[in-house]
Design an enzyme around this catalytic site. Structure first.
Site, PDB file in Angstrom:
ATOM      1  N   TYR A 137      43.127  -1.362  42.033  1.00 30.41           N
ATOM      2  CA  TYR A 137      42.343  -0.400  41.255  1.00 30.41           C
ATOM      3  C   TYR A 137      43.274   0.657  40.692  1.00 30.41           C
ATOM      4  O   TYR A 137      44.121   1.190  41.430  1.00 30.41           O
ATOM      5  CB  TYR A 137      41.283   0.257  42.145  1.00 30.41           C
TER       6      TYR A 137
ATOM      7  N   ASP B 265      51.718   1.951  41.096  1.00 30.17           N
ATOM      8  CA  ASP B 265      50.602   2.874  41.328  1.00 30.17           C
ATOM      9  C   ASP B 265      50.626   3.227  42.821  1.00 30.17           C
ATOM     10  O   ASP B 265      50.093   2.482  43.640  1.00 30.17           O
ATOM     11  CB  ASP B 265      49.289   2.214  40.926  1.00 30.17           C
TER      12      ASP B 265
ATOM     13  N   LYS C 130      46.764  11.731  45.760  1.00 33.09           N
ATOM     14  CA  LYS C 130      46.271  11.805  47.143  1.00 33.09           C
ATOM     15  C   LYS C 130      47.167  12.626  48.073  1.00 33.09           C
ATOM     16  O   LYS C 130      47.177  13.854  47.999  1.00 33.09           O
ATOM     17  CB  LYS C 130      46.034  10.388  47.669  1.00 33.09           C
TER      18      LYS C 130
HETATM   19  C1  LIG Z   1      45.488   3.028  43.919  1.00 33.79           C
HETATM   20  C2  LIG Z   1      44.635   3.956  43.083  1.00 33.79           C
HETATM   21  C3  LIG Z   1      43.473   4.539  43.574  1.00 33.79           C
HETATM   22  O1  LIG Z   1      43.081   4.252  44.841  1.00 33.79           O
HETATM   23  C4  LIG Z   1      42.713   5.407  42.742  1.00 33.79           C
HETATM   24  C5  LIG Z   1      41.508   6.004  43.179  1.00 33.79           C
HETATM   25  N1  LIG Z   1      40.925   5.612  44.325  1.00 33.79           N
HETATM   26  C6  LIG Z   1      39.682   5.814  44.708  1.00 33.79           C
HETATM   27  C7  LIG Z   1      38.716   6.476  43.937  1.00 33.79           C
HETATM   28  C8  LIG Z   1      37.546   6.877  44.509  1.00 33.79           C
HETATM   29  C9  LIG Z   1      36.531   7.559  43.698  1.00 33.79           C
HETATM   30  O2  LIG Z   1      36.677   7.565  42.448  1.00 33.79           O
HETATM   31  O3  LIG Z   1      35.596   8.119  44.283  1.00 33.79           O
HETATM   32  C10 LIG Z   1      37.286   6.683  45.959  1.00 33.79           C
HETATM   33  C11 LIG Z   1      37.943   5.450  46.493  1.00 33.79           C
HETATM   34  O4  LIG Z   1      37.152   4.339  46.147  1.00 33.79           O
HETATM   35  C12 LIG Z   1      39.322   5.194  46.010  1.00 33.79           C
HETATM   36  O5  LIG Z   1      40.243   5.617  47.014  1.00 33.79           O
HETATM   37  C13 LIG Z   1      43.191   5.659  41.433  1.00 33.79           C
HETATM   38  C14 LIG Z   1      42.470   6.568  40.449  1.00 33.79           C
HETATM   39  O6  LIG Z   1      42.684   7.896  40.852  1.00 33.79           O
HETATM   40  P1  LIG Z   1      41.566   8.976  40.467  1.00 33.79           P
HETATM   41  O7  LIG Z   1      40.317   8.552  41.218  1.00 33.79           O
HETATM   42  O8  LIG Z   1      42.130  10.283  40.962  1.00 33.79           O
HETATM   43  O9  LIG Z   1      41.383   8.954  39.006  1.00 33.79           O
HETATM   44  C15 LIG Z   1      44.352   5.071  40.994  1.00 33.79           C
HETATM   45  N2  LIG Z   1      45.048   4.224  41.818  1.00 33.79           N
END
Ligand SMILES: CC1=C(O)/C(=C\N=C2/C=C(C(=O)O)C[C@@H](O)[C@@H]2O)C(COP(=O)(O)O)=CN1
Ligand SMILES: Cc1ncc(COP(=O)(O)O)c(C=O)c1O
Length: 439
Positions: free
Chosen positions: A148, A247, A275
């Site tokens: 993702y 990523d 994160k």
């Molecule tokens: C490997 C990876 C991710 O895990 C990612 C975001 N992860 C999550 C987003 C969530 C959400 O939008 O509520 C929660 C989880 O599903 C996931 O850790 C993203 C996107 O980051 P963002 O959500 O800050 O736009 C990019 N790469």
């Protein structure tokens, strides 16, 4: 703050219903709204614990999806950010913290000389991929099933994880309303399948601007790359003039101080961070060599954001990354704690006669109830069809009732922190054992 007597407190269910009346879906993320089983609305969090509006206390192993390596409200991070909020959080003017934050990232991530900060992983990835397209003059981006990369127009796709890679251009838009041709430049391949990648480069090598991957996949359960696979990706991108984009939104500062690229010994052209880097505050970054970022330095390529690199976020980055740099032994501590939990969980599921897939990369791990025995750890594509999503959702409800919170989707990882001491982990296993009996 004194709390209302129990009998007058609104319940999580009542408050979530009221919230759904004013926030579409009840929360500002489909990924999180989809995960709601037993309604849980929080009052506060600290360490590795949550307290809901009814006064219930839970141990959290979701931990906000990963940023809180030292637990919620870590005083070293919180104190610095709180102070910066008083000194001014956003002015849009260069700040003394910018240099500190940039230097810390460059000093800790092996392949980063320069960065640009953003507010989210999606923002950072969108700009990083646009930079790769500019640098190569190509449009194609290669992604992997199960990985993702946020919700921007060219990478939000259904992350099918059981295809055999026969149709790399068959990526399906991940949301309604996307431009139908948005994914016409997006290829999607099975993870850990170097033959499929070689075929794609043979057929489309001159179209590919970048290959983006989670070097250790965290969004389809934790799925390690097969030995040498990421190095093979690096060799193919170098040979065909495409950029390699790691990523590391999840793995950055999570699996090692230098992230997955330190563990794997592979050097990406661009790295995405978020994160843990911000310790729970909204901040992301993309970075690489000065040569790669030169179009941005020349104001030729474009990346912007009112809140990008704001002073509160920079304070969080400085506090978090300097704390990690001062004592990288925290990763050994987290590995010991996580291994302890992994072993105790494996025994608990075995004692209960339940088939389970437990995978781990440092302190990020995934637990998935299966319908039957998994042949080998590496046969990931074979494991996914075995996941018993219904039983796992029931398992999550029972664990939440027993005082432990994790996401009901077994493809969402568990994230541990230094607040998850052995006695806390024993309490987690205790709740798991009780829930397996009731399953
Ligand atoms: C490997 C990876 C991710 O895990 C990612 C975001 N992860 C999550 C987003 C969530 C959400 O939008 O509520 C929660 C989880 O599903 C996931 O850790 C993203 C996107 O980051 P963002 O959500 O800050 O736009 C990019 N790469
Ligand atoms: C009217 C308007 N819309 C959208 C944006 C973009 O917002 P952000 O910079 O937070 O991405 C801006 C930023 O300047 C803006 O002024």
């Amino acid at each position: 703050m004194t709390q209302a007597p129990l009998e007058t407190r609104i319940t999580s269910e009542q408050l979530l219903d009221a919230t759904r009346a004013v926030i579409a879906g009840g929360g500002s993320s489909n990924m999180r709204n989809l995960g709601v089983t037993t309604p849980l609305v929080l009052d506060r969090s600290a360490g590795c614990r949550l307290w809901d509006v009814e006064g219930n206390e839970l141990i959290d192993v979701n931990m906000g999806y990963g940023p809180h390596l030292f637990g919620y409200a870590d005083p070293d991070v919180l104190g610095v950010v709180a102070q910066q909020l008083r000194l001014g959080a956003i002015t849009g003017i260069p700040h003394r913290l910018d240099h500190q934050a940039g230097e810390l990232i460059a000093a800790t991530v092996p392949t980063i000389e320069q960065v640009r900060f953003a507010n989210s992983g999606t923002e950072a990835i969108t700009s990083a991929l646009r930079l790769a397209r500019h640098l190569t003059g190509r449009s194609g981006v290669v992604t992997f099933e199960g990985h993702y990369h946020g919700w921007s127009e060219t990478v939000l796709r259904k992350m099918a994880i059981t295809s055999n890679g026969e149709d790399p251009q068959g990526a399906v838009p991940g949301a309604p309303g996307m431009i139908p041709s948005a994914l016409s430049h997006t290829f999607q391949l099975p993870w850990n399948d170097v033959a499929a990648l070689e075929r794609l480069f043979t057929e489309h090598g001159t179209e590919i601007a970048a290959v983006i991957l989670e070097p250790i996949c965290g969004n389809a359960g934790v799925v390690q790359p097969l030995p040498g696979f990421v190095k093979q990706i690096a060799e193919l991108t170098a040979r065909h003039g495409a950029l390699l984009v790691f990523d590391e939104v999840i793995t950055g500062y999570r699996v090692a101080l230098g992230g997955a690229q330190e563990l794997l010994g592979v050097r990406p052209d661009l790295t995405i961070l978020s994160k843990v880097m911000g310790g729970g505050f909204p901040v992301a970054a993309f970075g690489g060599s000065k040569e790669i970022l030169a179009p941005l330095a020349r104001n030729e390529a474009f990346h912007a954001g009112v809140f990008a690199g704001n002073h509160a976020a920079m304070a969080a980055v400085v506090a978090m990354v300097s704390k990690l740099s001062r004592d990288p032994s925290v990763y050994d501590t987290l590995n010991v704690l996580s291994s302890y939990l992994e072993q105790r969980l494996a025994a608990a599921f075995a004692d209960a006669g339940r088939h389970v897939r437990i995978t781990r990369a440092g302190s990020v791990m995934s637990i998935a109830l299966l319908t039957g025995p998994q042949k080998t750890e590496s046969d990931y594509d074979a494991a996914v069809p075995l996941i018993d999503f219904t039983a796992h959702r029931r398992f999550q409800i029972l664990c939440q009732e027993a005082g432990v919170y994790f996401h009901p989707n077994p493809l969402e990882p568990w994230f541990l922190s230094t607040a998850h001491t052995p006695d806390v982990l024993d309490a987690v296993v205790d709740a798991v054992q009780k829930s397996l009996v009731r399953l």
